[in-house]
Design an enzyme around this catalytic site. Sequence first.
Site, PDB file in Angstrom:
ATOM      1  CG  HIS A  76      -2.222  -0.838   0.848  1.00 51.01           C
ATOM      2  ND1 HIS A  76      -2.281  -2.187   1.061  1.00 51.01           N
ATOM      3  CD2 HIS A  76      -3.397  -0.503   0.255  1.00 51.01           C
ATOM      4  CE1 HIS A  76      -3.456  -2.651   0.643  1.00 51.01           C
ATOM      5  NE2 HIS A  76      -4.142  -1.643   0.148  1.00 51.01           N
ATOM      6  CG  HIS A 127       7.806 -10.154   7.358  1.00 45.86           C
ATOM      7  ND1 HIS A 127       6.970  -9.437   8.179  1.00 45.86           N
ATOM      8  CD2 HIS A 127       9.033  -9.600   7.496  1.00 45.86           C
ATOM      9  CE1 HIS A 127       7.656  -8.488   8.788  1.00 45.86           C
ATOM     10  NE2 HIS A 127       8.914  -8.553   8.387  1.00 45.86           N
ATOM     11  CD  GLU A 145       7.566  -8.672  12.227  1.00 44.27           C
ATOM     12  OE1 GLU A 145       6.748  -7.831  11.813  1.00 44.27           O
ATOM     13  OE2 GLU A 145       8.786  -8.481  12.275  1.00 44.27           O
ATOM     14  CG  HIS A 197      12.788 -11.313   8.889  1.00 43.20           C
ATOM     15  ND1 HIS A 197      12.598 -10.976  10.202  1.00 43.20           N
ATOM     16  CD2 HIS A 197      12.323 -10.259   8.159  1.00 43.20           C
ATOM     17  CE1 HIS A 197      12.039  -9.773  10.279  1.00 43.20           C
ATOM     18  NE2 HIS A 197      11.871  -9.312   9.055  1.00 43.20           N
TER      19      HIS A 197
END
Lengths: 297, 297, 297, 297
Positions: free
Chosen positions: D118, D182, D213, D245
């Site tokens: 976005h 993620h 997350e 990560h």
Amino acid sequence: MNCKSTIFFLFVMVLILTSFQVYAAEQQEKSAILIAAFGTSYHEAAISIENVVKAAQKAFPEYTVVLSYGSRTIRKILKDRDGIIIDSPISALAKLADEGYTSIIVQPLQIMSGSEFHEILSITNAFAMMKDPHSKPIFSRIVIGSPLLTTEADYEKAVIALEEEMKQYTSKEGDVFVLVGHGTEHPANSCYSQLQNILQKHYGPKVFVGTIEGYPSIEDILLQLKNVDAQRVTLKTFMLVAGDHARNDIAGDEADSWKTVLKKSGYEVQTTLEGLGENDKFVQIWIDHIRDRLSEQ
Amino acid sequence: MNCKSTIFFLFVMVLILTSFQVYAAEQQEKSAILIAAFGTSYHEAAISIENVVKAAQKAFPEYTVVLSYGSRTIRKILKDRDGIIIDSPISALAKLADEGYTSIIVQPLQIMSGSEFHEILSITNAFAMMKDPHSKPIFSRIVIGSPLLTTEADYEKAVIALEEEMKQYTSKEGDVFVLVGHGTEHPANSCYSQLQNILQKHYGPKVFVGTIEGYPSIEDILLQLKNVDAQRVTLKTFMLVAGDHARNDIAGDEADSWKTVLKKSGYEVQTTLEGLGENDKFVQIWIDHIRDRLSEQ
Amino acid sequence: MNCKSTIFFLFVMVLILTSFQVYAAEQQEKSAILIAAFGTSYHEAAISIENVVKAAQKAFPEYTVVLSYGSRTIRKILKDRDGIIIDSPISALAKLADEGYTSIIVQPLQIMSGSEFHEILSITNAFAMMKDPHSKPIFSRIVIGSPLLTTEADYEKAVIALEEEMKQYTSKEGDVFVLVGHGTEHPANSCYSQLQNILQKHYGPKVFVGTIEGYPSIEDILLQLKNVDAQRVTLKTFMLVAGDHARNDIAGDEADSWKTVLKKSGYEVQTTLEGLGENDKFVQIWIDHIRDRLSEQ
Amino acid sequence: MNCKSTIFFLFVMVLILTSFQVYAAEQQEKSAILIAAFGTSYHEAAISIENVVKAAQKAFPEYTVVLSYGSRTIRKILKDRDGIIIDSPISALAKLADEGYTSIIVQPLQIMSGSEFHEILSITNAFAMMKDPHSKPIFSRIVIGSPLLTTEADYEKAVIALEEEMKQYTSKEGDVFVLVGHGTEHPANSCYSQLQNILQKHYGPKVFVGTIEGYPSIEDILLQLKNVDAQRVTLKTFMLVAGDHARNDIAGDEADSWKTVLKKSGYEVQTTLEGLGENDKFVQIWIDHIRDRLSEQ
């Protein structure tokens, strides 16, 4: 400055500040909540929508609560068949603007942020851009509430809202409970899989979520039912309103309804014709979403 | 490929292209023109607005022509006093959207692109952003026409539109003709000076343009009148409608009306209570601006 | 709670509130002013632009002041001919975003809100819409300052800024002073007539304002000069920069330059090659417009 | 009209239509594709991003392909540590505008339409609003491609892209394959549940999808592993890039890494340090999304 004059000075200051606040409150006083439903042409199903409107009016008595139907087809049926006029979201907002409302919360009754939510979002954003001749926004505040399944907390609330039906419909060996959502080509369709994932986490593999027009389809659900040795299936509409889709595509007697297809596949099938709006715990999720926006003010 | 088959091939191509066009025309068939006036509460003055609406309907018979009043105060007076309901621009556009119109020309009746023009512009731009559930614009086309005085050609048309009144009111030595516009703090207010500049180029220093709320003020006009040895002044409202401002601020008997102030300064004063909409040549400028947008399609 | 603990409690409260404020200040500290000029490829003319940049930096020392040139042609000439790279407004804003600036005032150096002002406005509005992943605006504040001639007060300041030149160039019988602006098809072109109107109010009919590409044209000015029995004309560029237009279209020796045409019409002509940016009083108007935006914060 | 002249007429028509097309093509000639990655500071992981850039350049040789990194932190590390400058999406688009590109496809390398998608969307929409002085859009076309998992077809392509690894890592009894995404608070997070749902439809309950997350968390995955009697777990990063990560949160030796937690829970654990960009079949999904936008032109 002696004590008396100090007190007088402070007293005057307090008066001034208070009157500013009163003035500000007067300026901002016309606030409304627009409940933006897709709509239904089934009177007996409209109770789901009315419940949300009533709950919003009860929860926020200082706000004017208005209702709109987004579907042009449904508005036309209601008008031509019953002489009932329900505003479109654009007309509802136009009237609020005309009547001098300045603070608006638009709460769509969609399940997720799919195509219809984005329509309401684009209308909300458009009204936020309109300005008066002094270049001030016509609505000093206009924001949109989240759809039903937005945060992880919303899914958890849905789990709790379904608790009693889970007990009722999956108490016996071989019972399964299948929620049937509308489904969409929009990527937000993935909410159905997440709902099933979280429901199964709590209730085990006795509950499934399928859709009429998206993924998972009835074929996908049939495959999953085989894996769990199901015998009796209860079908529940996972939509705000148990209208046309519920009565025909899910619980109808047509050859391709979910009921018929599942029966042909050897399952005992029962259906429950209740929209989510008939369950207060689901209604509360939308009310919470209105409150979230209010608290951001 | 021989001659016959070539012709046949090309013939088919033309048919296909033509049918596309027919299809496209069918898809776009609901078109409307929104005449966006500020409004007036004087019935005898409303004729100026009605003239534009009628002229638009006559010039563009295939279009639905609708009218809106931008002033909330005037809409309220009309409703409370006379029971007459005239839509706001937002409500008028909302209704056109509800009724399935897809192509809209918004023609504001402002003199220049000042504060009220920008209000309508922001509303027009907002409606252009609204999308349906398929992410298609609700209006496939919505554009705004120019205000009265936009291009140099518009000013030249205004010069011609005033020709007869120039003859009538400035035929004798000492006659001057003073147009009085609304005036604004908006920078577009400079249109009044350009109008006077172009009018004087054609008619000499017998015509002046002042404003009630902007520059030049009545004091500025009094200074200019001194320089030209004026004796008799004809005051004309340079607004679409000869309403409240015309009847009170310009031609009224109050101490601070233009008529009174000019009389006190020693001028013989007459006033003409006619809005620009009562002069077909001014009406035609707005109609031309609608046509400009149509031709861009 | 005894007295000591009360004091300690209040002390801690003050500490907390203070640190919030410091934190907030740190978060908002990177502020910049973007001076958005059209640009010039004449080094000797660039001083007009540099003067505004210097004045802005002097007036607002706590702000980073950056410069952009809007003209792609001029940026290309400077780069290819001189190896000088000046950012476009989009690139200048992109760099400020990358460097973490959060509060921006864009001050265009245009005369009025015409085509080029609206280009910068659309870029400013676009940057205002950009959001970071948390849906927060990338620039928490980005606003645009007004062009030179916006309010009536701006015109009055321009009258004062021209006072000395009026004295210098119109002291003798038959002297007239003609300002030559760029001119445009944009309706904002009417600012030139309003400027002449206000200048003549103060200085009488010894000063005229024409344009190269708009109204009034050189022919219009010739007509006006006849009416006042002019003999000697001083031409002054009414643009920020005395660049190409000033050197060729106004003061050049070509057959169609203003100087040549006026000479052929029998006037004695002198020209002054100074951009508005070389007059501190004009520079100050743009600086005031930056300050207006700062004070709205 | 005889046969010959008919053919000639039609021939001329075709010529005219064709030349219009050629003209149009010339006007639109500068086209670019912006690959908008979040970025990585691990050189060995950057190959995933480079693969997409190379594939785009190979698939669309007539387009200029440029790369941007959205993460300010990563851009800063690269610049300070390695002297490598990679543009932000805003700067990359600013440069394309400066260089006269008029048609842009922005292809974000996100997994789903969450927060970072976005951000890029808001930047793309903002550039779409910028206009030149003639009120024409600076980019005549600028559109955004879909993220990896958008349509049901994308999920099916992901199923096929994982086929070889499914064979490799789930060939033995007790083997399970766990993809770790993620995850996000954004509602688009539900894509992980839909991916697991579709993967299990094809491969059975030997494959799971968790997130660092979002939902499902490692605890949710541990619950699901219990239900299927797993013994050996292969962990794979379900991100474009196997960067920080992957190396720390998933495959690291810290006490709270997925590897450590699963080991402590009694599973045999292996990890595969490969970003999705190292698998040509995943790269192809993003390339397909660019092609989708091209074909809409």
